[in-house]
Design a protein around this motif. Structure first.
Motif, mmCIF file in Angstrom:
data_model
loop_
_atom_site.group_PDB
_atom_site.id
_atom_site.type_symbol
_atom_site.label_atom_id
_atom_site.label_comp_id
_atom_site.label_asym_id
_atom_site.label_seq_id
_atom_site.Cartn_x
_atom_site.Cartn_y
_atom_site.Cartn_z
ATOM 1 N N TYR A 251 1.847 6.053 -0.654
ATOM 2 C CA TYR A 251 1.153 5.274 0.369
ATOM 3 C C TYR A 251 -0.113 4.708 -0.238
ATOM 4 C CZ TYR A 251 -0.853 3.947 4.887
ATOM 5 O OH TYR A 251 -1.382 3.223 5.934
ATOM 6 N N GLY A 280 4.514 2.878 1.344
ATOM 7 C CA GLY A 280 3.673 2.694 2.518
ATOM 8 C C GLY A 280 2.424 1.909 2.172
ATOM 9 N N ALA A 393 6.567 0.349 4.905
ATOM 10 C CA ALA A 393 5.859 0.534 6.167
ATOM 11 C C ALA A 393 4.440 0.020 6.020
ATOM 12 C CB ALA A 393 5.840 2.004 6.575
ATOM 13 N N ASP A 423 9.333 -1.222 8.432
ATOM 14 C CA ASP A 423 8.776 -0.647 9.652
ATOM 15 C C ASP A 423 7.334 -1.103 9.814
ATOM 16 O OD1 ASP A 423 10.437 1.343 11.285
ATOM 17 O OD2 ASP A 423 10.916 1.928 9.225
ATOM 18 N N VAL A 425 4.030 -0.521 11.705
ATOM 19 C CA VAL A 425 3.382 0.528 12.491
ATOM 20 C C VAL A 425 2.389 -0.159 13.422
ATOM 21 C CG1 VAL A 425 2.043 2.661 12.404
ATOM 22 C CG2 VAL A 425 3.658 2.128 10.563
ATOM 23 N N PRO A 441 -2.075 4.948 9.971
ATOM 24 C CA PRO A 441 -0.632 4.855 9.707
ATOM 25 C C PRO A 441 -0.142 5.834 8.640
ATOM 26 C CG PRO A 441 -1.574 2.670 9.904
ATOM 27 C CD PRO A 441 -2.722 3.624 9.854
ATOM 28 N N THR A 444 0.538 8.788 11.005
ATOM 29 C CA THR A 444 1.511 8.575 12.076
ATOM 30 C C THR A 444 2.906 8.241 11.554
ATOM 31 O OG1 THR A 444 0.895 6.231 12.269
ATOM 32 C CG2 THR A 444 -0.292 7.801 13.666
ATOM 33 N N ASP A 445 2.982 7.650 10.357
ATOM 34 C CA ASP A 445 4.296 7.280 9.810
ATOM 35 C C ASP A 445 4.856 8.333 8.871
ATOM 36 O OD1 ASP A 445 6.402 5.211 9.474
ATOM 37 O OD2 ASP A 445 5.701 5.183 7.397
ATOM 38 N N ASP A 448 8.297 10.138 9.772
ATOM 39 C CA ASP A 448 9.439 9.229 9.669
ATOM 40 C C ASP A 448 9.743 8.892 8.218
ATOM 41 O OD1 ASP A 448 9.699 9.188 12.408
ATOM 42 O OD2 ASP A 448 8.639 7.280 12.671
#
Length: 473
Positions: A251, A280, A393, A423, A425, A441, A444-445, A448
């Motif tokens: 990420y 991410g 994401a 995705d 977010v 994010p 929160t992601d 998933d």
């Protein structure tokens, strides 16, 4: 010019912009006591508070000290490296800062080994990279052999004391001169709980003391991540093998690294059984990202980018030398030894037009010079089709690593026929330029993202949703 001593005794010559002396931060850069107390209160586990200076091996005659932290001699590369990418240089047992005894006597979530391995940098030259491998205590519940996830950490900083492997041992490093928080432990431990093994790269020059960290250099990052996966298979006692499916996870800076690795894998590391990649908030277009971080809470990352590229790219180095003022050069040198915590307190909301000779922003300086702009364009992710399924994401309100350029990466990959799960977010605006729109994010992601990657490691197929891109924010 500056010089620094490696473990082998070889002397490495470095350009003037490389801050290799690792000086302690000026008093004004050390952060507010209230902020430090708050972070100390919320981070659990082993804490390196003013005690790290005793960790250097006696075998290092001139240990590297970065903002009061003596870097263990393990991180000093030797003069000679193995001939093969991913080959281990050395290993040692590494205690995890956040660990508990398991019922069977093995520590949970796993047993860690510190690594140094060979990779190849963006100039095509061999480079030593450090990291860590964690053999999980949990059994793999999926089908087939135990898989491996190669984790690329989000931004940790540019000082050697900020290395992700160091943060796994010391979840909070707090000396009065530096502050680093091992926030990636949450995602790493959640992956280990699935029964997958994890290898973490420190990237090129982060931890390893022979050069400056080449922050967001896509080739250096992609190669370092792929070679970490190769190195993991050779760790004594590791249960992963060449037959183990491999996932890439990252990420922010790590999202860019995993995305770059997915593009580079077919040509650079075809031996890796790549099952899936999570990218991410990837910084795919650095021209856009530079504008996002300039003047933000994470403005120090702009200095890390310039430092890294000035080291690796002669064209960009010439532009920097010609346009950065004495004040700017001092800021770049100061930032080069900082971790994220230091940069937030030291250069939060700084604007780069204060660092140039003529008052233009660094982005404008680079845009006006064809050589510098070409250097950034070479870092663009999305020009190659990624290997295997990928999940991109991005928070729709992200203003640090701008949402639009991350979405464009998914579009670019879809146009090349990639198997892309995109995705968006969707969150409200949580505060302009203060990192919240970028960091929320990440949390929160995360569930998933790990579930999606675990399915790929279990052999479940992924279905691209590229057809929905015209409808996606």
């Amino acid at each position: 010019m500056s010089r620094r001593r490696t473990r082998s005794g070889a002397t490495v010559t470095t350009p003037s912009l490389r801050a290799v002396a690792r000086p302690a931060a000026p008093a004004a850069r050390r952060g507010s006591p209230a902020g430090l107390r708050l972070l100390a209160g919320v981070v659990a586990g082993t804490v390196c508070v003013g005690l790290c200076a005793g960790q250097a091996s006696a075998s290092s005659a001139e240990p590297v000290v970065s903002r009061g932290v003596t870097i263990p001699a393990f991180y000093n590369p030797p003069a000679e490296l193995p001939a093969t990418n991913g080959a281990l240089v050395r290993t040692e047992a590494m205690p995890l800062g956040l660990s508990i005894p398991g019922l069977d006597g093995r520590p949970m979530p796993g047993t860690a080994t510190r690594l140094m391995y060979r990779s190849t940098d963006s100039a095509g030259l061999p480079v030593a990279v450090t990291g860590a491998y964690i053999e999980p205590s949990a059994a793999w519940k999926g089908t087939g052999p135990r898989p491996l996830v190669a984790v690329a950490s989000g931004t940790m900083g540019q000082g050697d004391q900020c290395a992700p492997s160091f943060a796994l041992q010391h979840p909070l490093t707090l000396t009065g001169d530096t502050m680093s928080v091992g926030y990636e432990a949450l995602s790493i431990y959640r992956i280990l709980a699935t029964g997958a093994a994890v290898v973490v790269t420190d990237y090129v020059g982060l931890g390893a003391t022979d050069r400056l960290h080449t922050y967001v250099n896509r080739v250096d990052e992609g190669h370092a991540l792929l070679d970490a996966a190769r190195a993991a298979r050779a760790v004594p006692g590791a249960s992963v093998t060449a037959a183990s499916p491999t996932g890439l996870y990252g990420y922010s800076q790590g999202g860019g690294a995993s995305a770059a690795a997915a593009e580079l894998q077919p040509s650079y590391a075809p031996d890796i059984q790549l099952a899936g990649t999570y990218a991410g908030a990837p910084p795919a277009d650095l021209t856009s990202v530079m504008k996002g971080i300039d003047g933000s809470a994470l403005a120090g990352a702009l200095a890390w980018s310039v430092n890294g590229f000035a080291q690796a790219d002669p064209d960009l180095r010439a532009v920097v030398d010609a346009n950065i003022s004495a004040t700017g050069k001092a800021a770049l040198k100061d930032a080069s030894t900082m971790c994220v915590g230091d940069a937030l307190f030291g250069y939060g909301f700084a604007k780069s037009n204060k660092w140039t000779n003529d008052g233009r922003s660094l982005g404008d300086v680079i845009a006006a010079d064809s050589r510098a702009q070409a250097a950034l364009d070479r870092q663009r992710i999305g020009a190659l089709k990624p290997a295997g399924p990928v999940r991109v994401a991005t928070g729709t309100q992200d203003d640090i690593v701008p949402h639009k350029q991350a979405r464009q990466l998914a579009v670019d990959w879809c146009r090349k026929g990639g198997n892309v799960t995109y995705d968006a977010v969707i969150l409200p605006n949580l505060g302009d330029k203060i990192l919240t729109n970028h960091l929320v994010p990440l949390i929160t992601d995360q569930g998933d993202a790990i579930s999606w990657l675990t399915d790929r490691l279990s052999g479940k197929p992924a279905t691209s949703n590229c057809w929905t891109m015209p409808l996606q924010p």
